[in-house]
Design a protein around this motif. Structure first.
Motif, short mmCIF file in Angstrom:
data_model
loop_
_atom_site.label_atom_id
_atom_site.label_comp_id
_atom_site.label_asym_id
_atom_site.label_seq_id
_atom_site.Cartn_x
_atom_site.Cartn_y
_atom_site.Cartn_z
N LEU A 77 0.70 -1.08 -0.16
CA LEU A 77 0.18 0.15 -0.26
C LEU A 77 0.56 1.62 -0.18
O LEU A 77 0.31 2.58 -0.60
N LEU A 78 2.07 1.18 0.23
CA LEU A 78 2.71 2.70 0.42
C LEU A 78 3.98 2.41 -0.44
O LEU A 78 4.65 1.87 -0.27
N ASP A 79 3.75 3.62 -0.91
CA ASP A 79 6.07 3.28 -1.26
C ASP A 79 5.96 5.34 -1.21
O ASP A 79 5.65 6.15 -1.67
N ALA A 80 7.51 5.56 0.10
CA ALA A 80 7.82 6.49 0.22
C ALA A 80 8.62 7.65 -0.49
O ALA A 80 8.08 8.73 -0.38
N LYS A 81 8.39 7.32 -2.03
CA LYS A 81 9.49 7.90 -2.74
C LYS A 81 8.01 8.36 -3.99
O LYS A 81 8.00 9.68 -4.37
N SER A 82 6.13 8.32 -3.10
CA SER A 82 5.36 8.78 -4.46
C SER A 82 5.60 10.28 -4.01
O SER A 82 5.03 10.16 -3.01
N PRO A 83 4.62 10.78 -4.50
CA PRO A 83 4.34 12.20 -4.16
C PRO A 83 3.17 12.18 -2.36
O PRO A 83 2.59 13.65 -2.47
N ASN A 84 2.44 10.74 -2.78
CA ASN A 84 1.53 11.16 -1.69
C ASN A 84 1.86 9.78 -1.04
O ASN A 84 1.14 9.31 -0.17
N ASP A 85 2.43 8.87 -0.53
CA ASP A 85 3.01 8.28 0.26
C ASP A 85 2.81 7.03 -0.46
O ASP A 85 2.73 5.76 0.73
N LEU A 86 1.95 6.86 -1.17
CA LEU A 86 0.71 5.14 -1.17
C LEU A 86 1.36 5.38 -2.85
O LEU A 86 1.85 5.69 -3.90
N SER A 87 1.63 3.57 -2.39
CA SER A 87 1.60 2.53 -4.04
C SER A 87 0.57 3.37 -4.61
O SER A 87 -0.50 4.27 -4.32
N ASP A 88 0.92 2.80 -5.81
CA ASP A 88 -1.04 3.21 -6.93
C ASP A 88 -1.53 1.88 -6.50
O ASP A 88 -2.50 2.67 -7.03
N VAL A 89 -1.42 0.59 -6.10
CA VAL A 89 -2.66 0.06 -5.43
C VAL A 89 -2.95 0.91 -4.08
O VAL A 89 -4.16 0.73 -4.11
N GLY A 90 -2.52 1.44 -3.17
CA GLY A 90 -2.08 2.37 -2.19
C GLY A 90 -3.58 3.25 -2.08
O GLY A 90 -4.05 3.47 -1.70
N VAL A 91 -3.79 3.75 -3.55
CA VAL A 91 -4.49 4.64 -4.31
C VAL A 91 -5.55 4.40 -4.73
O VAL A 91 -6.22 5.01 -4.66
#
Length: 156
Positions: free
Chosen positions: A96-110
């Motif tokens: 669910l998370l991706d610290a490198k994305s602009p919202n800290d969520l992975s595409d799956v998380g969004v």
């Protein structure tokens, strides 16, 4: 990068109260739906939607970590993963998370957050006889509607 998305039918449903103070941004409608979806555990595919933003809007940036935590908790609950199962919890965080994305969520998380907002809209629109026409009435009833999801013994 995935965007936070608001269902087109939700935009229409909220049309009479959107942009009426205290609402400032479309994300306010998204938030109301998201909270109902997370509280109910209801997640559905959004269908035709409007891209809102890929980053947290200014008004919601201070609570972004809280919203991410609610998403993770809802996903753990829906998957039947116990908090004590550290390996499974870690896997969910990675999904669910991706610290490198602009919202800290992975595409799956969004996508999952959008699914909860969609499910929340279905709950809110189904729980009312008609769409909201007055901001005061809606904001007065919305907390009870969402609280009833958390405590099934209460009624909206």
């Amino acid at each position: 990068m995935a965007y936070f998305r608001l269902r087109k039918d939700a935009e229409k449903w909220f049309a009479q109260i959107y942009a009426v103070p205290p609402f400032k941004v479309k994300w306010d409608m998204y938030y109301l739906c998201l909270m109902a979806g997370l509280a109910s555990g209801r997640a559905t595919e959004p269908g035709p939607s409007t891209d809102l933003v890929e980053r947290w809007v200014e008004e919601y940036r201070p609570v972004s970590r809280y919203l991410i935590g609610l998403l993770v908790a809802a996903e753990l609950r829906s998957s039947g993963i116990a908090m004590e199962d550290k390996a499974a919890v870690k896997t969910e965080f990675k999904r669910l998370l991706d610290a490198k994305s602009p919202n800290d969520l992975s595409d799956v998380g969004v996508r999952r957050m959008n699914a909860y907002a969609s499910g929340g809209f279905e709950y809110l629109s189904g729980a009312r006889d008609q769409r909201p026409y007055a901001i005061e009435e809606f904001l007065e009833s919305w907390p009870a509607e969402v609280a009833s999801l958390l405590d099934p013994s209460s009624t909206p």
